[in-house]
Design a protein around this motif. Structure first.
Motif, PDB file in Angstrom:
ATOM      1  N   HIS A 173       0.726  -1.048  -0.129  1.00 24.24           N
ATOM      2  CA  HIS A 173       0.055  -0.118   0.073  1.00 24.24           C
ATOM      3  C   HIS A 173       0.828   1.233  -0.024  1.00 24.24           C
ATOM      4  O   HIS A 173       0.515   1.979  -0.760  1.00 24.24           O
ATOM      5  CB  HIS A 173      -1.126  -0.026   1.316  1.00 24.24           C
ATOM      6  CG  HIS A 173      -2.051  -0.886   1.187  1.00 24.24           C
ATOM      7  ND1 HIS A 173      -2.984  -1.095   0.177  1.00 24.24           N
ATOM      8  CD2 HIS A 173      -2.245  -2.210   2.068  1.00 24.24           C
ATOM      9  CE1 HIS A 173      -3.708  -2.074   0.298  1.00 24.24           C
ATOM     10  NE2 HIS A 173      -3.399  -2.543   1.233  1.00 24.24           N
ATOM     11  N   SER A 206       1.319   4.160  -2.951  1.00 22.29           N
ATOM     12  CA  SER A 206       0.703   5.630  -2.685  1.00 22.29           C
ATOM     13  C   SER A 206       2.014   6.507  -2.823  1.00 22.29           C
ATOM     14  O   SER A 206       1.904   7.452  -3.627  1.00 22.29           O
ATOM     15  CB  SER A 206       0.560   5.687  -1.237  1.00 22.29           C
ATOM     16  OG  SER A 206      -0.891   5.214  -0.856  1.00 22.29           O
ATOM     17  N   LYS A 213      -5.532   9.366 -10.589  1.00 24.55           N
ATOM     18  CA  LYS A 213      -5.127   9.713  -9.432  1.00 24.55           C
ATOM     19  C   LYS A 213      -3.839  10.476  -9.706  1.00 24.55           C
ATOM     20  O   LYS A 213      -3.447  11.672  -9.031  1.00 24.55           O
ATOM     21  CB  LYS A 213      -4.721   8.359  -8.600  1.00 24.55           C
ATOM     22  CG  LYS A 213      -5.796   7.834  -8.223  1.00 24.55           C
ATOM     23  CD  LYS A 213      -5.308   6.348  -7.412  1.00 24.55           C
ATOM     24  CE  LYS A 213      -6.690   5.435  -7.377  1.00 24.55           C
ATOM     25  NZ  LYS A 213      -6.349   3.999  -6.902  1.00 24.55           N
ATOM     26  N   GLU A 271      -6.979   8.441  -3.280  1.00 22.93           N
ATOM     27  CA  GLU A 271      -7.153   7.043  -2.828  1.00 22.93           C
ATOM     28  C   GLU A 271      -8.543   6.919  -2.211  1.00 22.93           C
ATOM     29  O   GLU A 271      -9.343   5.995  -2.320  1.00 22.93           O
ATOM     30  CB  GLU A 271      -6.107   6.701  -2.255  1.00 22.93           C
ATOM     31  CG  GLU A 271      -4.729   6.644  -3.018  1.00 22.93           C
ATOM     32  CD  GLU A 271      -3.604   6.202  -2.325  1.00 22.93           C
ATOM     33  OE1 GLU A 271      -2.641   5.711  -2.809  1.00 22.93           O
ATOM     34  OE2 GLU A 271      -3.612   6.240  -0.759  1.00 22.93           O
ATOM     35  N   TYR A 272      -9.039   7.971  -1.400  1.00 24.58           N
ATOM     36  CA  TYR A 272     -10.193   7.833  -0.506  1.00 24.58           C
ATOM     37  C   TYR A 272     -11.223   7.689  -1.658  1.00 24.58           C
ATOM     38  O   TYR A 272     -12.620   7.065  -1.673  1.00 24.58           O
ATOM     39  CB  TYR A 272     -10.353   8.924   0.141  1.00 24.58           C
ATOM     40  CG  TYR A 272      -9.856   9.101   1.493  1.00 24.58           C
ATOM     41  CD1 TYR A 272      -9.099   8.028   2.038  1.00 24.58           C
ATOM     42  CD2 TYR A 272      -9.931  10.430   2.160  1.00 24.58           C
ATOM     43  CE1 TYR A 272      -8.438   8.324   3.250  1.00 24.58           C
ATOM     44  CE2 TYR A 272      -9.436  10.437   3.221  1.00 24.58           C
ATOM     45  CZ  TYR A 272      -8.537   9.413   3.850  1.00 24.58           C
ATOM     46  OH  TYR A 272      -7.965   9.501   5.219  1.00 24.58           O
ATOM     47  N   THR A 318     -11.139   4.254  -5.126  1.00 26.82           N
ATOM     48  CA  THR A 318     -10.687   3.298  -4.231  1.00 26.82           C
ATOM     49  C   THR A 318     -10.075   1.957  -4.890  1.00 26.82           C
ATOM     50  O   THR A 318      -9.757   1.028  -4.408  1.00 26.82           O
ATOM     51  CB  THR A 318     -11.477   2.742  -3.090  1.00 26.82           C
ATOM     52  OG1 THR A 318     -12.887   2.606  -3.834  1.00 26.82           O
ATOM     53  CG2 THR A 318     -11.641   3.722  -1.925  1.00 26.82           C
ATOM     54  N   GLY A 344      -4.622   5.356   1.543  1.00 23.87           N
ATOM     55  CA  GLY A 344      -6.081   6.183   1.454  1.00 23.87           C
ATOM     56  C   GLY A 344      -7.022   4.725   1.290  1.00 23.87           C
ATOM     57  O   GLY A 344      -7.954   4.830   2.175  1.00 23.87           O
ATOM     58  N   GLY A 345      -6.766   3.769   0.458  1.00 25.43           N
ATOM     59  CA  GLY A 345      -7.599   2.881   0.373  1.00 25.43           C
ATOM     60  C   GLY A 345      -7.674   1.966   1.477  1.00 25.43           C
ATOM     61  O   GLY A 345      -8.960   1.304   1.917  1.00 25.43           O
ATOM     62  N   ILE A 372      -9.794   3.586   4.074  1.00 26.52           N
ATOM     63  CA  ILE A 372     -11.209   3.588   3.545  1.00 26.52           C
ATOM     64  C   ILE A 372     -11.911   2.033   3.764  1.00 26.52           C
ATOM     65  O   ILE A 372     -13.155   2.065   4.389  1.00 26.52           O
ATOM     66  CB  ILE A 372     -11.466   4.000   2.254  1.00 26.52           C
ATOM     67  CG1 ILE A 372     -11.178   5.415   2.173  1.00 26.52           C
ATOM     68  CG2 ILE A 372     -13.142   3.704   1.821  1.00 26.52           C
ATOM     69  CD1 ILE A 372     -12.273   6.541   2.980  1.00 26.52           C
ATOM     70  N   ALA A 373     -10.715   1.004   3.514  1.00 25.70           N
ATOM     71  CA  ALA A 373     -11.580  -0.301   3.817  1.00 25.70           C
ATOM     72  C   ALA A 373     -11.767  -0.480   5.105  1.00 25.70           C
ATOM     73  O   ALA A 373     -12.667  -1.295   5.687  1.00 25.70           O
ATOM     74  CB  ALA A 373     -10.439  -1.313   3.327  1.00 25.70           C
ATOM     75  N   GLU A 432     -15.027   1.011   6.257  1.00 25.02           N
ATOM     76  CA  GLU A 432     -16.038   0.322   5.885  1.00 25.02           C
ATOM     77  C   GLU A 432     -16.144  -1.130   6.550  1.00 25.02           C
ATOM     78  O   GLU A 432     -17.273  -1.521   6.768  1.00 25.02           O
ATOM     79  CB  GLU A 432     -16.120  -0.019   4.194  1.00 25.02           C
ATOM     80  CG  GLU A 432     -16.799   1.256   3.521  1.00 25.02           C
ATOM     81  CD  GLU A 432     -15.993   0.997   2.011  1.00 25.02           C
ATOM     82  OE1 GLU A 432     -15.314   0.207   1.639  1.00 25.02           O
ATOM     83  OE2 GLU A 432     -16.217   2.080   1.329  1.00 25.02           O
TER      84      GLU A 432
END
Ligand SMILES: Nc1ncnc2c1ncn2[C@@H]1O[C@H](COP(=O)(O)OP(=O)(O)OP(=O)(O)O)[C@@H](O)[C@H]1O
Ligand SMILES: [Mg+2]
Lengths: 270, 260, 275
Positions: free
Chosen positions: A76, A80, A142, A215-216, A219, A225-226, A229-230, A233
């Motif tokens: 990740h 990024s 992105k 990335e938010y 996704t 960022g992902g 957010i993951a 969630e």
């Protein structure tokens, strides 16, 4: 024009010059953070708060270790950083070129300056949706967004810097019969450099925040960022917290590196 | 070098300040022979710097004509060096690099360039300061570096705007001697603006006394004292008094102008 | 100040002409400034008229304009903008007020500063974008989230500028106050607060800018109303005209806020120099 930006920690000279022994001040400074951490640990162990909201610190450490061991974290972070750097490089190059054009050519400045200054007022984040329409949700979009975020402060400061070359030094160039190019190289560029570097410094930080924001919103694919957010969630508070800590730390390090580079390149100043 | 003569004919210059015309120079005529040393004195604001900047070619919009070696001055040229009233060193370059700027457009190779820079650093007594940045110099040292930068490519005409104003008496005397030596040795034409009447009579073949509002030449005095000169020479002292008297007369003639 | 060489002793020109000159120059600059937007608009119009770009990618300018008119007439636009404005006003008021108090405390008292600054720096170091998902888990996606996020964004520059401003009161003035044996209260009222006004005002300006961008961020990520939401919604429906309208409004409001505060700041500075 700006992203919601972390304030670089400004060390005011008065803070440094005060009379307290450093150890004394350190002890005071650590008091509140430590109290906070103890309260955090206690409340999550004593179940005063639902640990899903406030996981104990060791849970975050365990998550961090898992993510590191599985290699996911590096995946990740690497993703990024890669798109951060790509966007930053593109945005900076275009920003410097555009800024120099506007700063050095009065005609270009008068034609494009006002439009640029008006367009920069759109909060950078507001560009995300439309960029995702134009470039999709994948890597290109992105990087484009990160480039836009870096472009704005770089261009802005380059324009200012290039236009601010001192008149007396330009006259010296005239007396020495310097050509246009010699003047740019000898007077305009060096006197713009501090300003350009300020812009690049800001651009670096904005680019990082833009990376996470991109990335938010988009996704697809790996990224810090992902990850955050993951985590949100799936209601994995540990993961969110880990991501946020990394987000802050990388920002801090980038800021630090930029400061070092700046100091080194501007040695001629007092 | 023979083309160092300067001819100034009917030169007037008007600035616009807040929409109003301000006559900085009014019909100035002056002929400077090749190899001559001219000094200019006059009250502050009487247009000395403006005149020098016009000779250098920095100030192009004016009435009348300025010729250098017979050709009209249409812009700056490496044949005319200018030392500004302030040092104007480039803060991001070392002292040696600042000197090298003067050779940027000169036809010299790298080795020659290095040698010339080193020589001129020595000349102005900055031998150990080639690698220093301008901020590390005192005001007088910076001014000496600026003089060296103008000298380094040996212009036919050297224009100096109060070059020794910021220096202590010792350094000033030393550089006055050096300037005379270089001028004598290189047979260049020198035009030097100063507030120091002693300096004016010591260095000049002729002293131009200017009056303000509008800026004009009030009188030109010949200094027919043979060189090398001694500043205690009674003839020089007599001349100095004469220049001072002239300046006083100008002041009395227009007290209101000076007051504003 | 322009430099012209005029014929010698020119009779001065009629005053009206002199006064008109800056006006004419201003108008010319304005016309030149509109050149580029005009060209862009023209290319955009031509591009969509000849369908060089698909409408889903870039709707014709006239659609955007009609959409803007409809949204304005239907009251939607004002409704969303109003919601955003209320959020910003609330978050900014809370954040700036707290920031002012905290900044004054940290500026005046070294003890407070020693205790608070490291924690403050750590909190400030995590960008607003990091706080949003975190706080979404704590606070949900209601109004509380928006107010807290905006307040945090506004608080940070306020604290930094206020405390630095108070600390930066020149020592020479403090010594004058000491010579006149001012009490602590007198020093605060007569010296420290007046001297700190300009940096505090700078803080307010930054604060409001940050509040506005934080609003956009939080509305993009977690909202069902407001200008930011309009963008997300337009994105989901593929309504580019709506998105463009929202972007322009966001830009205009940001521009207006910054300009007004900049003017106020300039006025404040000139007042200080005169006084
Ligand atoms: N760029 C300019 N614009 C407007 N007025 C100017 C400009 N440069 C000079 N002047 C005016 O021209 C007059 C002569 O200026 P100048 O600098 O030549 O005086 P000076 O004799 O060199 O004075 P000093 O001895 O103080 O250096 C002054 O009244 C000055 O205000
Ligand atoms: Mg002068």
């Amino acid at each position: 024009m700006s992203l919601p930006l972390a304030e670089p920690a400004i060390e005011t000279s008065s803070t440094a010059s005060r009379g307290w022994r450093p150890s004394h001040r350190l002890r005071r400074g650590l008091m509140l953070p430590l109290l906070l951490l103890v309260a955090w640990e206690a409340s999550s162990h004593l179940r005063l708060v639902d640990p899903r909201f406030l996981p104990p610190l060791e849970a975050i450490a365990i998550t961090a270790r898992e993510e590191i061991w599985s290699g996911d974290l590096f995946l990740h972070l690497g993703a990024s950083l890669a798109r951060n750097l790509a966007g930053f490089a593109i945005g900076t190059l275009l920003g410097v070129a555009f800024g120099l054009l506007l700063g050095l050519s009065p005609v270009a400045g008068r034609i494009a300056g006002p439009t640029f200054h008006a367009a920069k007022q759109i909060a950078v984040l507001a560009w995300i949706p439309i960029i995702s329409v134009w470039f999709g949700f994948a890597e290109t979009a992105k990087v484009v967004f990160v480039a836009v975020a870096a472009f704005v402060p770089v261009a802005l400061n380059t324009i200012e810097g290039a236009a601010s070359a001192p008149k007396p030094l330009i006259e010296v160039c005239e007396v020495l019969t310097f050509s246009r190019w010699q003047r740019i190289r000898r007077a305009y560029l060096p006197s713009a450099l501090p300003s350009i570097l300020t812009g690049v410094h800001l651009g670096l930080i904005y680019a990082w925040l833009a990376t996470v924001a991109a990335e938010y919103f988009m996704t697809v694919g790996p990224g810090i960022g992902g990850l955050i957010i993951a985590g949100r969630e799936r209601f994995q508070m540990e993961l969110v917290m880990l991501g946020v800590v990394i987000l802050g730390t990388v920002g801090f390090l980038l800021n630090h590196i930029a400061t070092l580079v700046e100091v080194r390149l501007l040695r001629w100043r007092a | 070098m023979s083309s160092g003569e300067i001819a100034i004919r009917g030169v007037s210059k008007t600035f616009r300040v807040d929409g109003r015309p301000l006559v900085a120079l009014d019909r100035v005529d002056l002929d400077v022979a090749a190899g001559e040393f001219i000094t200019i004195v006059g009250a502050s604001g009487c247009g000395k710097s403006t005149l020098l900047r016009m000779i250098a070619g920095l100030e192009r919009e004016h009435r009348g004509e300025i010729r250098h070696g017979g050709r009209p001055v249409s812009g700056p040229s490496l044949d005319r060096g200018l030392v500004f009233q302030e040092p104007r060193l480039f803060p991001w370059l070392t002292v040696a690099q600042n000197l090298a700027l003067g050779l940027e457009n000169a036809r010299v190779d790298v080795a020659q360039k290095k040698r010339l820079v080193a020589e001129h650093l020595e000349l102005v007594g900055l031998g150990g300061f080639g690698n220093a940045y301008p901020r590390q110099l005192s005001g007088g040292m910076a001014q000496r570096a600026a003089i060296a930068r103008a000298l380094v490519n040996r212009p036919e005409v050297l224009l100096l705007d109060e070059p020794f104003g910021a220096l202590d008496a010792m350094t000033r005397a030393h550089l006055q001697g050096e300037l005379q030596r270089i001028w004598d040795h290189e047979k260049i034409t020198a035009i030097l603006v100063t507030h120091d009447v002693d300096e004016a009579v010591l260095l000049g073949d002729r002293v131009v006394v200017m009056a303000p509002r509008p800026g004009r030449i009030a009188r030109i005095l010949d200094v027919s004292v043979p060189r090398p000169r001694d500043r205690r020479d009674p003839d020089l002292i007599r001349l100095r008094n004469e220049v001072l008297q002239e300046l006083d007369a100008i002041k009395d003639a227009a007290p209101a102008a000076l007051a504003s | 100040m322009t430099v012209l060489d005029l014929p010698h002793r020119l009779p001065s020109r009629p005053i009206s002409l002199r006064l008109l000159r800056p006006l004419v120059a201003g108008l010319r600059d304005f016309a030149v400034a509109l050149l580029l937007p005009a060209v862009i608009l023209l290319l955009w119009a031509i591009g969509s008229a000849y369908e060089l770009v698909p409408q889903q990618i870039l709707p014709p300018p006239i659609y955007v304009w009609e959409n803007f008119r409809d949204m304005l007439a239907g009251g939607e636009l004002l409704q969303h903008a109003g919601i955003s404005a209320v959020r910003v006003a609330g978050g900014f008021a809370i954040g700036a007020a707290l920031g002012l108090l905290l900044g004054i405390a940290m500026g005046l008292s070294e003890v407070v500063d020693d205790y608070v600054r490291p924690l403050f720096t750590a909190i400030a170091q995590v960008p607003t974008l990091g706080w949003i998902p975190l706080l979404m888990l704590f606070l949900g996606i209601g109004e509380a989230l928006k107010i807290v996020i905006i307040a945090k964004a506004a608080l940070v520059p306020m604290v930094l500028n206020t405390s630095a401003g108070i600390r930066g009161v020149p020592k020479a003035y403090v010594e004058v106050a000491d010579v006149f044996a001012f009490t602590r209260w007198q020093k605060l009222r007569r010296l420290i607060l007046p001297a700190a006004v300009p940096p505090i005002f700078t803080g307010i300006r930054y604060s409001l800018t940050k509040a506005w961008t934080a609003l956009v961020a939080v509305e993009l990520l977690a909202s069902a109303e407001g200008l930011g939401y309009l963008l997300v919604w337009g994105r989901q429906m593929f309504w580019l005209d709506t998105m463009i309208v929202a972007m322009v409004i966001i830009g205009l409001v940001g521009f207006a806020m910054d300009k007004i505060l900049a003017l106020a700041e300039a006025w404040l500075q000139s007042w200080r120099i005169d006084g």
